[in-house]
Design a protein around this motif. Structure first.
Motif, mmCIF file in Angstrom:
data_model
loop_
_atom_site.group_PDB
_atom_site.id
_atom_site.type_symbol
_atom_site.label_atom_id
_atom_site.label_comp_id
_atom_site.label_asym_id
_atom_site.label_seq_id
_atom_site.Cartn_x
_atom_site.Cartn_y
_atom_site.Cartn_z
ATOM 1 N N GLU A 37 -5.701 10.786 4.917
ATOM 2 C CA GLU A 37 -4.961 12.050 4.804
ATOM 3 C C GLU A 37 -5.910 13.139 4.285
ATOM 4 O O GLU A 37 -5.813 14.296 4.647
ATOM 5 C CB GLU A 37 -3.791 11.913 3.830
ATOM 6 C CG GLU A 37 -2.624 11.119 4.390
ATOM 7 C CD GLU A 37 -1.613 10.804 3.310
ATOM 8 O OE1 GLU A 37 -1.475 11.567 2.327
ATOM 9 O OE2 GLU A 37 -0.954 9.749 3.427
ATOM 10 N N LYS A 62 -2.705 10.027 -6.056
ATOM 11 C CA LYS A 62 -1.873 9.508 -4.961
ATOM 12 C C LYS A 62 -1.254 8.156 -5.301
ATOM 13 O O LYS A 62 -0.138 7.855 -4.887
ATOM 14 C CB LYS A 62 -2.710 9.373 -3.683
ATOM 15 C CG LYS A 62 -3.048 10.698 -3.040
ATOM 16 C CD LYS A 62 -1.914 11.166 -2.158
ATOM 17 C CE LYS A 62 -2.215 12.512 -1.527
ATOM 18 N NZ LYS A 62 -1.153 12.945 -0.630
ATOM 19 N N ILE A 63 -2.025 7.302 -6.004
ATOM 20 C CA ILE A 63 -1.496 5.981 -6.379
ATOM 21 C C ILE A 63 -1.734 5.764 -7.873
ATOM 22 O O ILE A 63 -2.637 5.035 -8.290
ATOM 23 C CB ILE A 63 -2.115 4.825 -5.522
ATOM 24 C CG1 ILE A 63 -3.542 5.146 -5.035
ATOM 25 C CG2 ILE A 63 -1.251 4.450 -4.352
ATOM 26 C CD1 ILE A 63 -4.188 4.039 -4.210
ATOM 27 N N ASP A 105 -5.401 4.519 4.543
ATOM 28 C CA ASP A 105 -4.527 5.528 5.177
ATOM 29 C C ASP A 105 -4.388 6.751 4.269
ATOM 30 O O ASP A 105 -4.355 7.894 4.747
ATOM 31 C CB ASP A 105 -3.129 4.955 5.460
ATOM 32 C CG ASP A 105 -3.105 4.125 6.741
ATOM 33 O OD1 ASP A 105 -4.109 4.134 7.484
ATOM 34 O OD2 ASP A 105 -2.088 3.453 6.988
ATOM 35 N N ILE A 106 -4.296 6.493 2.967
ATOM 36 C CA ILE A 106 -4.190 7.598 2.002
ATOM 37 C C ILE A 106 -5.488 8.422 2.020
ATOM 38 O O ILE A 106 -5.474 9.643 1.994
ATOM 39 C CB ILE A 106 -3.883 7.049 0.591
ATOM 40 C CG1 ILE A 106 -2.461 6.481 0.569
ATOM 41 C CG2 ILE A 106 -4.062 8.120 -0.473
ATOM 42 C CD1 ILE A 106 -2.118 5.677 -0.671
ATOM 43 N N GLN A 128 -3.348 0.393 3.535
ATOM 44 C CA GLN A 128 -2.526 1.405 2.868
ATOM 45 C C GLN A 128 -3.389 2.362 2.041
ATOM 46 O O GLN A 128 -3.129 3.556 1.998
ATOM 47 C CB GLN A 128 -1.477 0.729 1.982
ATOM 48 C CG GLN A 128 -0.364 0.081 2.799
ATOM 49 C CD GLN A 128 0.542 -0.787 1.956
ATOM 50 O OE1 GLN A 128 0.067 -1.647 1.199
ATOM 51 N NE2 GLN A 128 1.829 -0.587 2.073
#
Ligand SMILES: [Zn+2]
Length: 364
Positions: free
Chosen positions: A12, A345-346, A8-9, A5
């Motif tokens: 991007e 993002k997180i 994947d970020i 996960q």
């Protein structure tokens, strides 16, 4: 969150599809399904970086440079690469490398250098070839609109500042269902003629799997007729190096002082000064001698990069200044870029900037 996960970020920002062929990017050590405690971001994965990860309870190291680059035939701990790999595995630490995927991103290494130097109107110095693909498919006329929208959602149909770009023509498709076929339209053993729409859309290489999956999952035929072509068109979004402009022209020595200060350079090796002002600046983080000609063609007044050899300085040919500020120095802010990106993002996740200065080059 699991490793995949997080990566994947990162993809991007820098799809692995855009890494150079010679490179070794992606997950190099560890299990993509492992639960991540926290992330440590570094330029290089050295032994002290793995020690730092252990001490800080980070089990995912995001490294710019890949620790495993050439073939790794034995892992016995006889050199630093093998010791890093052993230590990471023994401590359940995953290592992911981005390297040229991030070099080729328009929000990557070179965009960061441009930001630090205050360059404006930036464009990619060497756009990567073969990054735009074209899909043509044939679909029953009444399904065309829906399928187009699904392809757009999957990432197709973007050209510059335009989205939902496609071209459609109507015609008659034909097929005959042979043994074991199960046609949704037409009869077994008879040539069937169907009013179909031919749809063409372009997409970036990194979106290929997503676009083709969307096509196959949403087309009503059991055998989907389609073609994918790689286009020769250049893509201004993907590629290495950047060129941009300073707000005001400044004398070359003033600019070199400015670069030295902003990029924390211990020294700058450069070709002959030309006695003119600097306005247009080309940059390429890491080893960039291969881009000297591209920088000249882009009418740069100066090219800032690293690992320039003696003879390569001659390639400036009195047309621009070639400046080598050091490999680490060109890439140093990449760590901050990644920490800032992941934190945005997180936000509720521990993202840590490594405190290890991994530059192997010292000045006396
Ligand atoms: Zn590098």
């Amino acid at each position: 969150m699991i490793v995949k996960q997080v990566t994947d970020i990162l993809e991007e920002l820098a799809p692995l599809a855009y890494a150079e062929d010679f490179d070794n990017v992606g997950l190099l050590v560890g299990d993509a399904n492992m639960e991540v405690t926290s992330v440590l971001v570094t330029l290089d994965t050295l032994e002290d970086v793995v020690d730092e990860a252990i001490a800080e309870k980070c089990n995912l190291i995001i490294s710019f440079h890949p620790i495993i680059f050439g073939g790794l035939k034995k892992i016995t701990g006889t050199n630093y690469v093998q010791r890093v790999v052993i230590k990471a595995i023994q401590n359940n630490i995953a290592i992911y490398s981005m390297h040229t995927a991030l070099d080729n991103s328009n929000q990557g290494v070179n965009a960061k250098i441009c930001e630090v130097l205050g360059l404006q109107n930036t464009t990619i110095l060497i756009p990567q070839k073969g990054t735009i693909k074209k899909l043509t498919t044939y679909v029953p006329k009444d399904e065309a609109e829906n399928l187009k929208n699904i392809l757009f959602e999957a990432g197709a149909g973007n050209i510059g500042n335009y989205s939902n770009c496609s071209f459609g023509t109507n015609g008659i498709g034909s097929y005959k269902a042979e043994q074991n076929a199960n046609p949704v339209k037409g009869e077994f053993g008879k040539t069937h003629f169907e009013e179909e729409t031919q749809i063409s859309v372009t997409f970036e290489k990194a979106a290929e799997a997503k676009v083709l999956n969307a096509l196959k999952e949403n087309h009503s035929y059991e055998e989907v007729a389609y073609e994918v072509l790689t286009l020769e068109n250049t893509n201004q979004n993907i590629g290495i190096g950047m060129v941009g402009e300073l707000e005001n022209s400044i004398p070359e020595t003033d600019f070199l002082s400015f670069v030295k200060e902003k990029m924390n350079a211990e020294g700058i090796r450069h070709s002959a000064l030309l006695g003119k002002k600097i306005r247009r600046v080309a940059v390429l983080g890491g080893s960039g001698a291969f881009a000297i000609n591209a920088a000249k063609h882009a009418n740069a007044d100066i090219f800032i990069s690293s690992d320039i050899k003696y003879h390569q300085f001659y390639e400036a040919e009195g047309k621009m200044i070639v400046a080598d500020i050091g490999h680490y120095e060109t890439e140093q802010f990449t760590k901050n870029l990644l920490v800032d990106y992941l934190t945005k993002k997180i936000p509720n996740f521990a993202i840590r900037l490594s405190g290890c200065k991994t530059n192997p080059i010292k000045y006396f």
